[in-house]
Design an enzyme around this catalytic site. Structure first.
Site, mmCIF file in Angstrom:
data_model
loop_
_atom_site.group_PDB
_atom_site.id
_atom_site.type_symbol
_atom_site.label_atom_id
_atom_site.label_comp_id
_atom_site.label_asym_id
_atom_site.label_seq_id
_atom_site.Cartn_x
_atom_site.Cartn_y
_atom_site.Cartn_z
ATOM 1 N N SER A 136 1.147 6.411 2.852
ATOM 2 C CA SER A 136 1.868 7.372 3.694
ATOM 3 C C SER A 136 3.088 7.955 2.990
ATOM 4 O O SER A 136 3.709 7.301 2.163
ATOM 5 C CB SER A 136 2.345 6.694 4.974
ATOM 6 O OG SER A 136 1.257 6.292 5.737
ATOM 7 N N GLN B 266 0.824 -1.209 0.000
ATOM 8 C CA GLN B 266 0.000 0.000 0.000
ATOM 9 C C GLN B 266 0.854 1.253 0.000
ATOM 10 O O GLN B 266 1.654 1.453 0.919
ATOM 11 C CB GLN B 266 -0.878 -0.017 1.259
ATOM 12 C CG GLN B 266 -1.770 1.197 1.420
ATOM 13 C CD GLN B 266 -2.411 1.253 2.808
ATOM 14 O OE1 GLN B 266 -1.760 1.009 3.802
ATOM 15 N NE2 GLN B 266 -3.696 1.558 2.839
ATOM 16 N N GLY B 267 0.711 2.083 -1.005
ATOM 17 C CA GLY B 267 1.499 3.310 -1.082
ATOM 18 C C GLY B 267 0.687 4.526 -0.695
ATOM 19 O O GLY B 267 0.305 5.327 -1.554
ATOM 20 N N SER C 93 -3.881 7.540 13.584
ATOM 21 C CA SER C 93 -3.444 7.427 14.982
ATOM 22 C C SER C 93 -4.640 7.560 15.920
ATOM 23 O O SER C 93 -5.698 8.068 15.531
ATOM 24 C CB SER C 93 -2.440 8.529 15.297
ATOM 25 O OG SER C 93 -3.114 9.775 15.392
ATOM 26 N N ASN C 94 -4.450 7.109 17.148
ATOM 27 C CA ASN C 94 -5.570 7.188 18.081
ATOM 28 C C ASN C 94 -5.965 8.633 18.382
ATOM 29 O O ASN C 94 -7.120 8.891 18.746
ATOM 30 C CB ASN C 94 -5.243 6.409 19.358
ATOM 31 C CG ASN C 94 -5.280 4.903 19.111
ATOM 32 O OD1 ASN C 94 -5.358 4.457 17.951
ATOM 33 N ND2 ASN C 94 -5.236 4.125 20.174
ATOM 34 N N GLU C 95 -5.042 9.549 18.188
ATOM 35 C CA GLU C 95 -5.404 10.963 18.323
ATOM 36 C C GLU C 95 -6.369 11.368 17.202
ATOM 37 O O GLU C 95 -7.358 12.056 17.433
ATOM 38 C CB GLU C 95 -4.153 11.854 18.272
ATOM 39 C CG GLU C 95 -3.273 11.772 19.512
ATOM 40 C CD GLU C 95 -2.435 10.507 19.574
ATOM 41 O OE1 GLU C 95 -2.126 9.937 18.510
ATOM 42 O OE2 GLU C 95 -2.107 10.049 20.695
ATOM 43 N N GLU D 109 -10.438 -1.008 6.106
ATOM 44 C CA GLU D 109 -9.298 -1.335 6.936
ATOM 45 C C GLU D 109 -9.680 -1.341 8.405
ATOM 46 O O GLU D 109 -9.176 -2.118 9.186
ATOM 47 C CB GLU D 109 -8.176 -0.313 6.692
ATOM 48 C CG GLU D 109 -6.870 -0.664 7.372
ATOM 49 C CD GLU D 109 -5.843 0.464 7.271
ATOM 50 O OE1 GLU D 109 -4.673 0.176 7.522
ATOM 51 O OE2 GLU D 109 -6.212 1.614 6.945
#
Lengths: 395, 376, 395, 376
Positions: free
Chosen positions: C128, C125-126, C380-382, C243
């Site tokens: 990030s 998977q490209g 992220s969890n944030e 996902e």
């Protein structure tokens, strides 16, 4: 590096300890502040003043204070907390006194300071307003100069023990055009002036501890202005700095933990003392370690202060950790008393009746509720974190 | 697998919602809890008329055949409005014991009074020395005159000041904390030797310390078999625990709404305080805590009929989760409200106290953590 | 209300359970993903595909998927987790497959989908990029149309198992003028194309799990564009939604806790099994209750989904709680193994040697380190909290 | 009361700071820990030349008369640079035992080698079954040939691969976990019957599992009195614990600086991520955790000479605080760094691993919580 006190300080500690043991009226020990009369609340201060001239630990000697060093003040606080004496009247002694000493004119010093020391004047603090909580500079109370007077209109809130107060020191806006923190002045208001109305606010623990104060066309003589007009913010910040010292409350928390342990020894879980159950003893140990750490951090701050480095914004740590510990002690006490944590003892005659459960269960739930305020007042713990982020970490 | 409500359940919830919305605003509740009696008998009668007091009883006994889900729905709404009336004590606890273990004669004698709103009950199961262990019983029951004589002390009996009947657990055999030897008795509150010291609880309700001195009851007072009361009591306490878990969920949802409302309205530094990311994330954590509590409250209700170990584990787990969520949500709600959060004049402080009370009723976190670990 | 599965679902569960028991190669059980060869990693998928047509639980039947209901997919995941099978290859099966089924053209479907099912093509998977972590829309990789090709230049990072990959699906910017989320396209890139370079990133646990992928004047035929040019963000969001499902990882955590208990039974503290010490058993109980709650929350989401209400932003709860639990299990395992938590077993030949301590201590520290990524990746969890704040709470 | 440093202490700190700044950058350390040997003997020799290895020894024994504060200062700097060389094991642990309990002959024989950087030591106190309890010893020592024969297994002996000498705890009398009957012996690592299996530790150091099979030592190998080794061992472990607390403080301070640097540089959504209030408050909590850890590390150092119970309580409390702070700071630092935080290429992950290792050396949080509660 040495965490021990000097011999001179140890001698001072012994003197303080003996003085308290000999002079503090035992019937006042550990009484709840808001079930005490005004005279009860002032008794210890008066004794200190009359017998030793020790009413004002944080005033210079020339104004009737003790002139103590930072370490001596610390020791004084510790010993009083350990002995469960009535806390020093914060508003007159701890807050206003130093402001007057530093910024008051001669007449103000001469008239007010002795009356604070003797307890003739009870002071309250007119800072917070309904629209401005942590955002103090947003205050709206107006003072308009008319001849020799200011005419004050506004609405103060969270005014602690205003029901006892003779005088209120008050932040008012004298220049509405100025930017937020400019244009504020520091006024002293006689609570008997027409137009001053005090309305009790009952908190969820049933206590009458705070009030609203309504100011309606209150005439305040200009000689009751402290310092310069529009410079009140300077004095207010000076005062807030004083308020924060001692907020860690280490000795009081240590004492509260000692009592908590006594409770937890008497409560039992399936025949075993609660104190020795792994769950409770673990929580207690974690709390005591938190307190040990806070104590050391306070000593480090104190040592720095003794060497002339004033308590910086790091003292926000003392506020945050100190109040979290104070809250946690009351929470564990509530856990300790089991079913009796459900008992509500409203103030008034019922408070004097025998406790519903064992004696040590009395008021435990109320203290848990009451302590919620500590992370809100004196600059909420969120504000303290903002201060550290900005002033210490530079974020 | 289906977590939606049946049509009847939806109707029940709607009816209790509109019932309370019209009768249980903050001011009315406030004056009620500060009144001499502390509750509203007339409202209780209306609840009976609406059929709410009949919810968990079989049709054959005059009920509407509801189960744990119906109780959950009602309790969540009662939580939302912080209803003080003794539904839990009278209907869920005493009513549940009579339903599950009462003799036909007992059911006939007492259930109509409960369902009709004529009789209020309280269950005296806890004792000063016993903490949350229902087997830790020092109150005694001895055979006498064909019936029994009871003596002992019962701690913090909620709703007792309003009750006319009590169910009392006593040790008729065995040693303190032994499983066998516990018996349950119906006791008239007016009976000679029953002495109540009434007081207020932090959540605006009433309770009593009860002393029993040579209280004589007849043989018909015994619920179930002699010495076999503990499993009945434990089963009932689990049902009551599931019920107050739902109550707590109602409180938490209401608190979250109040906090959102306050933070989006209240301005500081010129903007609504809800725009501060720190407060947003904390409200998210309050939301998550409430969702997790909701999940466990549902699980508790749905596992009430499972076999003992599975039921106990679900109840214990739910009570721990609810205790943690309640603590977090109530403390944060007060903190985010600032000064007004600690006053008696706003509902926030009252929810705080209600959740604080619930967190220790029928056993606190530690008690149920140990119970959960035991059944693992 | 009923939390039980239907009889049909229970029968399906039995079928799945039996199939796994009969067919999963035992030598692959619980192997660490990054010590496995490419063929090891694909073995289970191939068995499922060949024996049952069960390689793609989340594809429609017409494309070779199973066409399972939400509950059936849940059961499939649970049973595989319980049995410790090799996880489904996320990139081809779980992510790209559904995108192609929904948005690919006929040639793309015909060519790629069967090759994903058989494992002939390994996908990575490209998404990030170094400059854009959680801020995915800030991506900078450029694709410029030249005739029948795009010329792609850019730099992708955190590309999981790219060392095995034949193909990469990739977000590229095709319109640099458009506002952030517009102007992005979804391209399929053959990893053997000149200009594609894969550089390993070793993580702190010593694993080679992620990579950087450099794209330098990579020629990509236009037929490898999925859907419409500049509409890639739509497909990316669709994919991210997929996902997130299953990210709670309840069954895997349940299994990890079962193993943790076995460890804690064997470790002893002053002669008592660690499992029975109050401190450890308390932490374990708290963790299991957290998992119970998460499981019920997932079931509620699943039931809602079965009734046609798709998993909303509430599924961010599953991500947050699920990853916190996964991390916590590894942390308690680290605690359980005592001194042996200090042992570092680098990948490679040493990993095959006998464990330094008891067998169950092997790799425990590495798993603790490895799991730190879970609260960072997949949004992220944030970011998840921001999503809940905005989409659910409306703040 | 005074927490400032003396002139000598300031000089010592400055000298170690500039020593490490020039020799211990990330890349150098990285290639060292990945090398065959895993440390830098030549650097060790330079440390000896600088006098660092002499710090905690009295002048009479060739030292510079430093105490716990000097050790704390050095260890904090070693923490900041994640120094892998065996200062703790050789100087603080083995050196401390020889200093406090060694005979004159032992001191004369061994301290010059330690101070001069010629001899590296490791202390084999833990055993596979014993977890963190130093009295839980299955290794035996029996009198033989005027000396002793040792047999048993020692777990995770840090720095042993680099050492030429070991100090081994063994049971010469008493039952497993009994206080009496533990003795300490100096063992040549090259002695017959000493078998080491070497491995890497998560924090980039080396350790060994050591098997002792009929290892013969002479009477001069015994440190202190026979059977009276446990108090010596416990005292030394407390000193070592205080030392790694300071090491952890150095790591945490460095991590906080790295996190600040990263978050004020790294941009997302067009602004530095340090401008997000949520991250600010979390960095504040990291700062507070570090300050509290610093306070407790100082307290631990200053209480090392107090009587047993007071010393143990201070050490246990410090280790718990450091454990909690280390966990929080290390996890948050990685989280705030995002993806790069978990790579091997950045110092953050290495500090994470170092703090993870420290948190369980000489006893984890639970071990020290129990110890703290016992002394309360």
């Amino acid at each position: 590096m040495d965490m021990r006190f000097s011999d001179a300080d140890l001698a001072f500690r012994d003197e303080v300890r003996a003085f308290i043991a000999d002079n503090f009226p035992p019937e006042l020990k550990d009484r709840s502040l808001y079930s005490m009369t005004r005279d009860d609340l002032l008794a210890w201060q008066r004794i200190c003043h009359e017998k030793k001239g020790w009413a004002a630990p944080n005033w210079p000697k020339e104004y009737g204070g003790t002139g103590w060093s930072a370490v001596q003040k610390y020791i004084w606080n510790e010993e009083n907390a350990r002995a469960g004496t009535t806390p020093t009247n914060a508003f007159g002694i701890l807050m206003l006194g130093p402001v007057l000493c530093a910024f008051g004119n001669e007449q103000q010093k001469e008239y007010f300071l002795p009356r604070i020391l003797t307890g003739e004047h009870w002071w309250c603090q007119g800072y917070s307003e309904p629209g401005a909580g942590s955002d103090l500079a947003g205050l709206k109370t107006r003072a308009v100069r008319e001849g020799d007077h200011y005419i004050v209109n506004g609405h103060k809130i969270w005014t602690t023990l205003a029901q006892h107060a003779d005088w209120m020191f008050c932040l008012v806006r004298t220049d509405p055009e100025a930017k937020k923190q400019r244009g504020i002045s520091f006024l002293l208001i006689d609570m008997t002036t027409p137009g001053v109305t005090v309305r009790p606010i009952i908190t969820m623990d049933g206590a009458h501890e705070v009030n609203e104060v309504f100011l309606e066309n209150v005439k305040v003589p200009v000689e009751n202005l402290v310092g310069q007009e529009n410079d009140g913010w300077t004095y207010a910040k000076f005062l807030l700095g004083n308020e924060r010292s001692g907020i860690a409350g280490v000795a009081r928390s240590r004492e509260a933990i000692r009592k908590l342990k006594l409770m937890a020894e008497q409560e039992s879980v399936d025949g075993e003392p609660l104190l020795e159950t792994p769950g409770f003893s673990r929580k207690l140990a974690e709390l005591e370690i938190k307190l040990d750490a806070l104590e050391m951090t306070e000593l480090r701050t104190l040592a720095a202060e003794s060497q002339g480095r004033g308590p910086g914004p790091e003292s926000s740590i003392l506020k945050i950790e100190g109040t979290e510990i104070q809250q946690r002690v009351t929470e564990l006490a509530l856990e300790a008393v089991g079913h009796y944590g459900l008992v509500f003892t409203p103030p008034g005659p019922e408070a004097e009746a025998p406790a519903i459960g064992p004696d040590y269960t009395r008021g435990v739930a109320q203290r848990y509720m009451n302590m919620r305020k500590t992370s809100i007042y004196g600059g909420s713990n969120e504000i303290q974190r903002n201060i550290i982020a900005k002033m210490v970490l530079g974020l | 697998m289906d977590f939606s409500l049946s049509e009847e359940q939806t109707l029940l919830r709607n009816s209790v919602q509109s019932f309370l919305a019209g009768r249980y605003d903050f001011d009315t509740r406030y004056s009620t809890i500060n009144s001499e009696t502390g509750w509203r008998p007339e409202l209780w009668r209306e609840m009976a008329e609406l059929g709410l007091l009949a919810a968990p009883f079989p049709e054959a006994l005059g009920g509407i055949d509801g189960g744990p889900v119906e109780t959950m729905l009602l309790m969540e709404e009662f939580g939302r409005y912080m209803v003080v009336e003794p539904y839990l004590e009278t209907v869920v606890m005493a009513g549940g014991l009579l339903r599950d273990a009462g003799s036909e004669a007992q059911q006939e004698a007492h259930l109509p009074g409960i369902i009709g709103g004529d009789s209020v009950w309280a269950v005296a199961w806890a004792e000063p020395q016993g903490r949350y262990n229902p087997a830790d019983i020092a109150t005694t029951a001895s055979a006498s005159d064909g019936g029994y004589v009871l003596g002992g002390k019962k701690a913090v009996v909620e709703a007792a000041p309003w009750a006319d009947k009590l169910i009392v657990s006593a040790r008729s055999d065995g040693r303190r904390r032994e499983s066998k030897g516990v018996s349950l008795f119906i006791v008239d509150k007016a009976a000679e030797g029953v002495n109540c010291r009434d007081f207020r609880t932090i959540d605006g309700r009433r309770a009593s310390e009860i002393t029993l001195k040579d209280v004589q009851v007849g043989p018909e007072a015994l619920i179930g078999e002699l010495n076999a009361g503990l499993p009945l009591l434990q089963r009932m306490l689990d049902e009551a625990t599931a019920a107050i878990c739902a109550d707590a969920v109602g409180c938490m949802k209401a608190l979250n709404e109040a906090t959102k409302e306050y933070t989006t309205t209240r301005k500081q530094f010129g903007v609504p305080i809800a725009s501060f990311q720190v407060l947003q994330h904390r409200m998210v954590d309050m939301f998550i805590a409430t969702e997790q509590a909701t999940s466990m409250a549902i699980k508790a209700a749905l596992k009430l009929d499972a076999e003992d170990a599975e039921r106990e584990r679900a109840i214990a787990g739910a009570k721990v989760q609810i205790g943690q969520s309640a603590r977090y949500v109530s403390q944060e709600a007060v903190q985010l409200h600032g000064g007004v959060g600690v006053t008696d004049e706003l509902n926030v402080g009252h929810y705080f106290k209600r959740l604080t009370a619930i967190a220790r009723r029928f056993g606190d976190e530690d008690y149920h953590l140990r119970r959960y670990a035991r059944t693992g």
